[in-house]
Design a protein around this motif. Structure first.
Motif, PDB file in Angstrom:
ATOM      1  N   LYS A 226       0.997  -1.240  -0.110  1.00  0.00           N
ATOM      2  CA  LYS A 226       0.130  -0.119  -0.125  1.00  0.00           C
ATOM      3  C   LYS A 226       0.866   1.368  -0.038  1.00  0.00           C
ATOM      4  CE  LYS A 226      -4.086  -2.252   2.325  1.00  0.00           C
ATOM      5  NZ  LYS A 226      -4.788  -2.088   3.300  1.00  0.00           N
ATOM      6  N   THR A 227       2.071   0.946  -0.099  1.00  0.00           N
ATOM      7  CA  THR A 227       3.170   2.314  -0.281  1.00  0.00           C
ATOM      8  C   THR A 227       3.699   2.105  -1.624  1.00  0.00           C
ATOM      9  OG1 THR A 227       5.045   0.852   0.716  1.00  0.00           O
ATOM     10  CG2 THR A 227       3.546   1.796   2.354  1.00  0.00           C
ATOM     11  N   PRO A 228       4.667   3.071  -1.895  1.00  0.00           N
ATOM     12  CA  PRO A 228       5.281   2.932  -3.188  1.00  0.00           C
ATOM     13  C   PRO A 228       6.484   1.711  -3.193  1.00  0.00           C
ATOM     14  CG  PRO A 228       5.408   5.304  -2.279  1.00  0.00           C
ATOM     15  CD  PRO A 228       4.882   4.367  -1.128  1.00  0.00           C
ATOM     16  N   LEU A 229       6.219   0.796  -2.579  1.00  0.00           N
ATOM     17  CA  LEU A 229       7.124  -0.374  -2.222  1.00  0.00           C
ATOM     18  C   LEU A 229       6.387  -1.703  -2.754  1.00  0.00           C
ATOM     19  CD1 LEU A 229       8.655   0.158   1.198  1.00  0.00           C
ATOM     20  CD2 LEU A 229       9.731   1.103  -1.137  1.00  0.00           C
ATOM     21  N   SER A 264      11.203  -0.357  -4.045  1.00  0.00           N
ATOM     22  CA  SER A 264      10.494   0.482  -4.524  1.00  0.00           C
ATOM     23  C   SER A 264      10.023  -0.051  -5.864  1.00  0.00           C
ATOM     24  CB  SER A 264      11.124   1.964  -4.834  1.00  0.00           C
ATOM     25  OG  SER A 264      12.428   1.690  -5.531  1.00  0.00           O
TER      26      SER A 264
END
Length: 268
Positions: A226-229, A264
């Motif tokens: 849910k992150t840019p990862l 990322s």
């Protein structure tokens, strides 16, 4: 990046990433009764992204620790380190052609980090030829320690995207096919060499070396968070291994490996 109509390769130096790989224990035929187990941790941190009219520049700081656990006839743990600053240049396309250069000054050391060290200038040159909007031919040369010693070897093969969901990177020695799944997940099937060469100091003060190369064959699942990862999970076989320990050559038995990492996501 890439040729007009093609956006195949994505530069890994753009990724902030960390991973840990663990292998099962392998027997080493060069020394009777000796078994080895490898654990590898890697970190990658971008430090430069520069787009110019003539081409794009990339640089990153890289760190890896290879921990070798020896058992059987002897019991010991060896830790080897690599620090590198790879710099890559992707020239703007000229018609159907595009050139790529890589220079990676690298520092190798054992547990001492200082007492025993070795500098290696690793580099590569590669050219792509756009056959059509779905296919690139690739050829080049590369020098590093991937095959157990510092040596030069050819790079050749093709990149193809038959449709939006499938991408093939069949370029020796790093061969893989990636399939886009539902919910932005990706599955990658791959075959790639996995090796290196390190020097270390023995207990009596003498200098010895440890070199190995083998092939990894497996599958990787890339799952967006849910992150840019994204989460990276790999598993598969380690096979056709060869090693050299303190001047003694031998074969490494086949085994299995598992890797977990976080990195990322690269833009499409």
């Amino acid at each position: 990046m890439g040729l007009p109509g093609l956006s195949f390769a994505q530069n890994a130096l753009l990724q902030v990433g960390a991973s840990h790989q663990q292998d099962t224990t392998s027997t080493f035929s060069g020394i009777e009764g000796l078994e080895v187990k490898r654990l590898e941790t890697k970190l990658n941190m971008p430090v430069l992204v520069l787009a110019t009219y003539a081409g794009d520049w990339f640089a990153a700081g890289q760190f890896s620790e290879n921990r070798w656990v020896l058992s059987g006839t002897t019991s010991a743990t060896r830790r080897f380190y690599r620090f590198s600053l790879p710099i890559e240049y992707e020239a703007s396309s000229s018609g159907r052609w595009q050139h790529f250069w890589r220079f990676a000054p690298s520092y190798y050391s054992d547990e001492s980090l200082i007492d025993q060290n070795r500098y290696v200038n690793e580099y590569a040159w590669q050219v792509k030829y756009q056959a059509n909007r779905k296919l690139n031919w690739v050829v080049g040369l590369r020098q590093d320690t991937l095959f157990g010693s510092t040596q030069m070897y050819p790079v050749f093969g093709l990149e193809a995207r038959p449709n939006r969901k499938i991408f093939h990177h069949w370029v020796f020695p790093n061969i893989y096919s990636e399939i886009n799944l539902k919910k932005d997940n990706s599955l990658r099937l791959f075959m790639t060499p996995d090796g290196g060469n390190w020097r270390y100091r023995e207990e009596d003060g003498s200098i010895a070396s440890f070199g190995m190369t083998r092939w990894k064959v497996g599958a990787a699942l890339l799952k967006p968070l849910k992150t840019p990862l994204q989460l990276k999970l790999e598993f598969g076989l380690t096979m056709m291994g060869e090693g050299s320990i303190a001047g003694v050559d031998g074969d490494l038995s086949d085994g299995y490996f598992f890797l977990v990492g976080i990195e990322s996501r690269l833009p499409e």
